[in-house]
Design a protein around this motif. Sequence first.
Motif, PDB file in Angstrom:
ATOM      1  N   SER A 109     -16.026  70.126  30.688  1.00 44.40           N
ATOM      2  CA  SER A 109     -15.163  70.735  29.666  1.00 44.40           C
ATOM      3  C   SER A 109     -15.175  69.910  28.381  1.00 44.40           C
ATOM      4  CB  SER A 109     -13.736  70.852  30.195  1.00 44.40           C
ATOM      5  OG  SER A 109     -13.685  71.644  31.361  1.00 44.40           O
ATOM      6  N   ALA A 110     -15.057  68.595  28.533  1.00 42.47           N
ATOM      7  CA  ALA A 110     -15.034  67.727  27.355  1.00 42.47           C
ATOM      8  C   ALA A 110     -16.356  67.795  26.594  1.00 42.47           C
ATOM      9  CB  ALA A 110     -14.738  66.291  27.779  1.00 42.47           C
ATOM     10  N   LEU A 111     -17.476  67.779  27.329  1.00 42.89           N
ATOM     11  CA  LEU A 111     -18.778  67.869  26.670  1.00 42.89           C
ATOM     12  C   LEU A 111     -18.951  69.209  25.961  1.00 42.89           C
ATOM     13  CD1 LEU A 111     -21.125  66.193  29.313  1.00 42.89           C
ATOM     14  CD2 LEU A 111     -20.390  65.261  27.114  1.00 42.89           C
ATOM     15  N   GLY A 112     -18.507  70.282  26.617  1.00 36.56           N
ATOM     16  CA  GLY A 112     -18.592  71.591  25.979  1.00 36.56           C
ATOM     17  C   GLY A 112     -17.753  71.661  24.716  1.00 36.56           C
ATOM     18  N   ALA A 113     -16.572  71.053  24.773  1.00 35.65           N
ATOM     19  CA  ALA A 113     -15.689  71.071  23.608  1.00 35.65           C
ATOM     20  C   ALA A 113     -16.275  70.266  22.455  1.00 35.65           C
ATOM     21  CB  ALA A 113     -14.320  70.520  23.993  1.00 35.65           C
ATOM     22  N   VAL A 114     -17.017  69.201  22.759  1.00 32.73           N
ATOM     23  CA  VAL A 114     -17.642  68.396  21.708  1.00 32.73           C
ATOM     24  C   VAL A 114     -18.574  69.252  20.852  1.00 32.73           C
ATOM     25  CG1 VAL A 114     -19.371  66.594  21.318  1.00 32.73           C
ATOM     26  CG2 VAL A 114     -17.442  66.159  22.838  1.00 32.73           C
ATOM     27  N   PHE A 115     -19.274  70.186  21.472  1.00 37.67           N
ATOM     28  CA  PHE A 115     -20.186  71.051  20.724  1.00 37.67           C
ATOM     29  C   PHE A 115     -19.477  72.265  20.112  1.00 37.67           C
ATOM     30  CE2 PHE A 115     -22.946  68.841  23.753  1.00 37.67           C
ATOM     31  CZ  PHE A 115     -23.942  68.382  22.901  1.00 37.67           C
ATOM     32  N   LEU A 116     -18.452  72.760  20.798  1.00 37.36           N
ATOM     33  CA  LEU A 116     -17.800  73.974  20.317  1.00 37.36           C
ATOM     34  C   LEU A 116     -16.753  73.719  19.236  1.00 37.36           C
ATOM     35  CD1 LEU A 116     -17.387  75.988  23.646  1.00 37.36           C
ATOM     36  CD2 LEU A 116     -18.942  76.443  21.744  1.00 37.36           C
ATOM     37  N   LEU A 117     -16.160  72.527  19.215  1.00 36.63           N
ATOM     38  CA  LEU A 117     -15.157  72.234  18.189  1.00 36.63           C
ATOM     39  C   LEU A 117     -15.721  72.377  16.774  1.00 36.63           C
ATOM     40  CD1 LEU A 117     -12.839  69.282  19.314  1.00 36.63           C
ATOM     41  CD2 LEU A 117     -12.141  71.474  18.388  1.00 36.63           C
ATOM     42  N   PRO A 118     -16.857  71.731  16.459  1.00 37.15           N
ATOM     43  CA  PRO A 118     -17.412  71.910  15.110  1.00 37.15           C
ATOM     44  C   PRO A 118     -17.771  73.359  14.802  1.00 37.15           C
ATOM     45  CG  PRO A 118     -18.395  70.010  16.194  1.00 37.15           C
ATOM     46  CD  PRO A 118     -17.634  70.747  17.235  1.00 37.15           C
ATOM     47  N   TRP A 119     -18.290  74.079  15.799  1.00 38.40           N
ATOM     48  CA  TRP A 119     -18.637  75.487  15.580  1.00 38.40           C
ATOM     49  C   TRP A 119     -17.385  76.308  15.276  1.00 38.40           C
ATOM     50  CZ3 TRP A 119     -17.175  79.969  18.124  1.00 38.40           C
ATOM     51  CH2 TRP A 119     -17.873  81.126  17.779  1.00 38.40           C
ATOM     52  N   CYS A 120     -16.330  76.052  16.032  1.00 38.91           N
ATOM     53  CA  CYS A 120     -15.067  76.761  15.814  1.00 38.91           C
ATOM     54  C   CYS A 120     -14.516  76.444  14.423  1.00 38.91           C
ATOM     55  CB  CYS A 120     -14.071  76.366  16.900  1.00 38.91           C
ATOM     56  SG  CYS A 120     -12.477  77.210  16.788  1.00 38.91           S
ATOM     57  N   ARG A 121     -14.587  75.179  14.010  1.00 35.88           N
ATOM     58  CA  ARG A 121     -14.114  74.793  12.677  1.00 35.88           C
ATOM     59  C   ARG A 121     -14.927  75.507  11.588  1.00 35.88           C
ATOM     60  NH1 ARG A 121     -10.483  70.623  11.520  1.00 35.88           N
ATOM     61  NH2 ARG A 121      -9.209  70.265  13.373  1.00 35.88           N
ATOM     62  N   ALA A 122     -16.234  75.644  11.810  1.00 36.94           N
ATOM     63  CA  ALA A 122     -17.074  76.319  10.816  1.00 36.94           C
ATOM     64  C   ALA A 122     -16.674  77.790  10.667  1.00 36.94           C
ATOM     65  CB  ALA A 122     -18.543  76.207  11.221  1.00 36.94           C
ATOM     66  N   GLN A 123     -16.303  78.451  11.776  1.00 37.66           N
ATOM     67  CA  GLN A 123     -15.868  79.844  11.692  1.00 37.66           C
ATOM     68  C   GLN A 123     -14.517  79.961  10.993  1.00 37.66           C
ATOM     69  OE1 GLN A 123     -18.443  81.701  12.642  1.00 37.66           O
ATOM     70  NE2 GLN A 123     -19.254  79.680  13.203  1.00 37.66           N
ATOM     71  N   LEU A 124     -13.644  79.013  11.256  1.00 32.39           N
ATOM     72  CA  LEU A 124     -12.313  79.055  10.642  1.00 32.39           C
ATOM     73  C   LEU A 124     -12.369  78.748   9.150  1.00 32.39           C
ATOM     74  CD1 LEU A 124     -10.205  77.316  13.424  1.00 32.39           C
ATOM     75  CD2 LEU A 124     -10.076  79.704  12.713  1.00 32.39           C
ATOM     76  N   ARG A 125     -13.490  78.230   8.680  1.00 29.56           N
ATOM     77  CA  ARG A 125     -13.650  78.018   7.241  1.00 29.56           C
ATOM     78  C   ARG A 125     -13.523  79.338   6.487  1.00 29.56           C
ATOM     79  NH1 ARG A 125     -12.803  75.481   2.729  1.00 29.56           N
ATOM     80  NH2 ARG A 125     -14.471  75.686   1.214  1.00 29.56           N
ATOM     81  N   LEU A 126     -13.915  80.437   7.134  1.00 34.69           N
ATOM     82  CA  LEU A 126     -13.780  81.759   6.516  1.00 34.69           C
ATOM     83  C   LEU A 126     -12.311  82.109   6.298  1.00 34.69           C
ATOM     84  CD1 LEU A 126     -16.488  83.677   8.591  1.00 34.69           C
ATOM     85  CD2 LEU A 126     -16.706  82.715   6.292  1.00 34.69           C
ATOM     86  N   VAL A 127     -11.460  81.688   7.229  1.00 35.59           N
ATOM     87  CA  VAL A 127     -10.020  81.925   7.070  1.00 35.59           C
ATOM     88  C   VAL A 127      -9.488  81.138   5.877  1.00 35.59           C
ATOM     89  CG1 VAL A 127      -7.761  81.675   8.175  1.00 35.59           C
ATOM     90  CG2 VAL A 127      -9.750  82.373   9.532  1.00 35.59           C
TER      91      VAL A 127
END
Length: 463
Positions: free
Chosen positions: A130-148
């Motif tokens: 879970s932690a390793l997956g979150a390490v990769f998904l956190l930046p991706w999620c932040r990039a999507q929220l940049r649109l907000v």
Amino acid sequence: MPAVKAVPLQRTVLPDILEVPALERRRLQCYIALMCGDIAMLLGVFVCAGWLYTGTPGIGAGLILAQLLMPAFLTIALYNGAYSRRALEDAVYGGVRAVLALVISSAVVMFIAFYTKTSQEFSRVSFTASALGAVFLLPWCRAQLRLVVIWRCGHKVLNELVIHDGGPDINLPGVRHIDAARYALIPELADPVALDRIGSVLRNVDRVIISCQPERRQAWALILKGANIEGEVIDDAIVALGARGARQAGGRGLLLVSLGPLGLRARAVKRLFDLAVAGSALLCLFPLLAVTALLIKLEDRGPVFFVQRRMGRGNTFFSMYKFRSMRVARLDHDGAQSAARDDERVTRVGRFIRRTSIDELPQLFNVLFGDMSIVGPRPHAIGSQAGDKLFWEVDKRYWLRHALKPGLTGLAQIRGFRGATEHESDLASRLNADLEYLNGWSPLRDFAIMVATARVLVHDRAY
């Protein structure tokens, strides 16, 4: 009672161009969106990892693990800048800070679980995945929220304004500029109506810069303080002095005009690197040094080494060692005359060791003594000239290069800026490279410059 002077009060009506939407509440909404996005992503990752590892029972276990991690993650993220203005403006920065908070919080949870002997109650495989997956998904999620963020605040999350009131011009991309005279913005402390007009212009502004004449700075400063706003006043003395900061002490204003380019830790790392490389090089090159010394001695029975006073760190002198390459009677201790092609002062052995840079090898002893570094700006002789001017007469910034120890090699050398300085431009190229090195030092860069030096040991500008 003293008489009160009546002042006609009328609410200021501003032109539409001066009206800007307030971004403070929108930034708060964006912070909440980032936080909710991080929470949802972490919950989703832990639940999915638990389900994939142990099936349906893993969903509940994943939720428990996420709930254990969440308080530590949010606390660290709030303090390390993951929810800051810069995080809103720069998705990469926000993603990196969020990942850092995740790594630290994961380590904290594991540490607590180990010492409370509760680690056996949850799946280590599920938590790690879970932690390793979150390490990769956190930046991706932040990039999507940049649109907000762009939707709510635009590309800039701050309302910035420059007010020109007769001061020097300043060009800041993406910042609104208005002319104080055109909109009757007068910093008159005795006129409440004038203050109201300025206050109305600044109502939704987050940061304002005032460009005015020196005699009006104090009035503008008082107005900005009363406006409860982040305000700055242009003062070109900051640029002239190269100030890095300011503070007050003893009732006086002090400008920080110098700050060493390397802190204690960086200097320690650089010194260890120097000792390791110089010590190893002297051991490996000892046969070459001995043969060179013997050849110099046999040619004209003169001294093996040439010792010259050079300028080192902190603008202080030190004695630099080189293999002697010129005839004893023609030695130039001040360096007033650069060597030229087919220079009659240079001996036969000297011509070879200059062309192959062997004459510089005794400076490894200077490195061991602490006068020099492996990589840094090359030390110059006191009388060195570019054209018909001394080096420091060509450019006032020349003395800045002595903030670090001089080096055996440097950024200027690997770029080919070496040899005689026949024109002022020859010095300018070296100086710009030296200052670039000072402003961007790193151990990796030192290593890269040292490796790249092997390509320029033999060069056509060594006479």
